[in-house]
Write an enzyme that holds these catalytic residues in place. Structure first.
Site, PDB file in Angstrom:
ATOM      1  N   LYS A   9      -3.773 -37.130  36.683  1.00  0.00           N
ATOM      2  CA  LYS A   9      -3.580 -37.409  38.109  1.00  0.00           C
ATOM      3  C   LYS A   9      -2.090 -37.496  38.471  1.00  0.00           C
ATOM      4  O   LYS A   9      -1.241 -37.615  37.578  1.00  0.00           O
ATOM      5  CB  LYS A   9      -4.325 -38.706  38.458  1.00  0.00           C
ATOM      6  N   TYR A  49     -14.714 -34.749  45.028  1.00  0.00           N
ATOM      7  CA  TYR A  49     -15.073 -36.158  45.209  1.00  0.00           C
ATOM      8  C   TYR A  49     -16.175 -36.333  46.260  1.00  0.00           C
ATOM      9  O   TYR A  49     -16.251 -37.380  46.909  1.00  0.00           O
ATOM     10  CB  TYR A  49     -13.837 -36.967  45.585  1.00  0.00           C
ATOM     11  N   ARG A  85     -15.119 -39.185  27.931  1.00  0.00           N
ATOM     12  CA  ARG A  85     -15.398 -40.365  28.784  1.00  0.00           C
ATOM     13  C   ARG A  85     -15.168 -41.660  28.011  1.00  0.00           C
ATOM     14  O   ARG A  85     -14.647 -42.638  28.548  1.00  0.00           O
ATOM     15  CB  ARG A  85     -16.843 -40.317  29.322  1.00  0.00           C
ATOM     16  N   THR A  91     -13.630 -46.936  35.092  1.00  0.00           N
ATOM     17  CA  THR A  91     -12.808 -46.525  36.240  1.00  0.00           C
ATOM     18  C   THR A  91     -11.640 -47.470  36.528  1.00  0.00           C
ATOM     19  O   THR A  91     -10.521 -47.016  36.773  1.00  0.00           O
ATOM     20  CB  THR A  91     -13.711 -46.417  37.495  1.00  0.00           C
ATOM     21  N   ARG A 102      -7.227 -45.393  30.075  1.00  0.00           N
ATOM     22  CA  ARG A 102      -7.052 -46.208  31.288  1.00  0.00           C
ATOM     23  C   ARG A 102      -6.678 -47.644  30.922  1.00  0.00           C
ATOM     24  O   ARG A 102      -5.846 -48.275  31.586  1.00  0.00           O
ATOM     25  CB  ARG A 102      -8.319 -46.153  32.138  1.00  0.00           C
ATOM     26  N   ASN A 112      -5.738 -44.377  38.189  1.00  0.00           N
ATOM     27  CA  ASN A 112      -6.261 -44.616  36.839  1.00  0.00           C
ATOM     28  C   ASN A 112      -6.029 -43.450  35.880  1.00  0.00           C
ATOM     29  O   ASN A 112      -6.841 -43.169  35.004  1.00  0.00           O
ATOM     30  CB  ASN A 112      -7.733 -45.022  36.906  1.00  0.00           C
ATOM     31  N   HIS A 115      -8.884 -37.995  35.205  1.00  0.00           N
ATOM     32  CA  HIS A 115     -10.285 -37.698  35.540  1.00  0.00           C
ATOM     33  C   HIS A 115     -10.915 -36.965  34.368  1.00  0.00           C
ATOM     34  O   HIS A 115     -10.268 -36.132  33.740  1.00  0.00           O
ATOM     35  CB  HIS A 115     -10.362 -36.778  36.774  1.00  0.00           C
ATOM     36  N   GLU A 126     -17.384 -28.390  37.430  1.00  0.00           N
ATOM     37  CA  GLU A 126     -15.959 -28.712  37.616  1.00  0.00           C
ATOM     38  C   GLU A 126     -15.049 -27.690  36.931  1.00  0.00           C
ATOM     39  O   GLU A 126     -13.997 -27.332  37.467  1.00  0.00           O
ATOM     40  CB  GLU A 126     -15.678 -30.125  37.084  1.00  0.00           C
TER      41      GLU A 126
END
Ligand code: IDP
Ligand code: MG
Length: 153
Positions: A9, A49, A85, A91, A102, A112, A115, A126
């Site tokens: 990000k 999103y 993940r 999150t 994170r 955070n 993604h 995606e």
């Protein structure tokens, strides 16, 4: 083998954490099959999103995600979606356990760091959203026998 979509990000780009975060994924034993920098626009973020479109923070989230270019990556490995993940953690960075990406680099829910796709179905959607077919690479992973057992790949 499975593929998953990762976005580093804007905060990660601005804070100079691209190498550090990417290194975690490399060291885990995931294989990088796609990598590029892109400035995301409102249209692609609204799509990406869409599950959050009714949330009060939707506008702020899109503004933050389009504040500078991001790094898009596609990673490959056995169970890559769930493995990544687990590596990134939950999150909210303040609640994410130490040792997760994170948990180690974020103090925020919005800001955070990273993604990652949350299911194999969404990973496919995606990856197709952010990468053209010719931007993804099939090549020999020469250290694969050091990373997986022969009955595990
Ligand atoms: P995820 O990134 O862990 O999969 P999602 O629920 O899919 O979490 O939300 C996507 C992104 O939206 C989060 O990574 C975060 O940047 C932002 N976000 C989610 N919930 C909140 C919130 O309550 N406040 C502000 N931003 C949020
Ligand atoms: Mg999500």
């Amino acid at each position: 083998m499975e593929r998953t979509l990762v976005i580093l990000k804007p905060g990660t780009v601005q804070r100079g954490l691209i190498g550090e975060v990417t290194s975690r994924l490399e060291k885990k034993g995931l294989f990088l099959v796609g990598l590029k920098m892109q400035w995301l626009d409102d249209q692609i973020l609204s799509e990406h999103y869409s599950h959050l479109k009714d949330k009060p923070f939707f506008g702020l989230l899109k503004k933050a995600m389009s504040s500078c270019p991001v790094v898009l990556m596609c990673w490959e490995g056995k169970d890559a979606v769930s493995v990544v993940r687990t590596l990134i953690g939950p999150t909210n960075g303040r609640l994410a356990p130490a040792g997760t990406i994170r948990g180690d680099y974020s103090m925020s829910t919005q800001e955070n760091i990273i993604h990652a796709s949350d299911s194999t179905e969404n990973a496919e959607i995606e990856i197709n959203r952010f990468f053209k077919k010719e931007e993804l690479f099939d090549y020999q992973f020469k250290l694969i026998d050091s990373i997986y057992a022969s009955d595990e790949k």
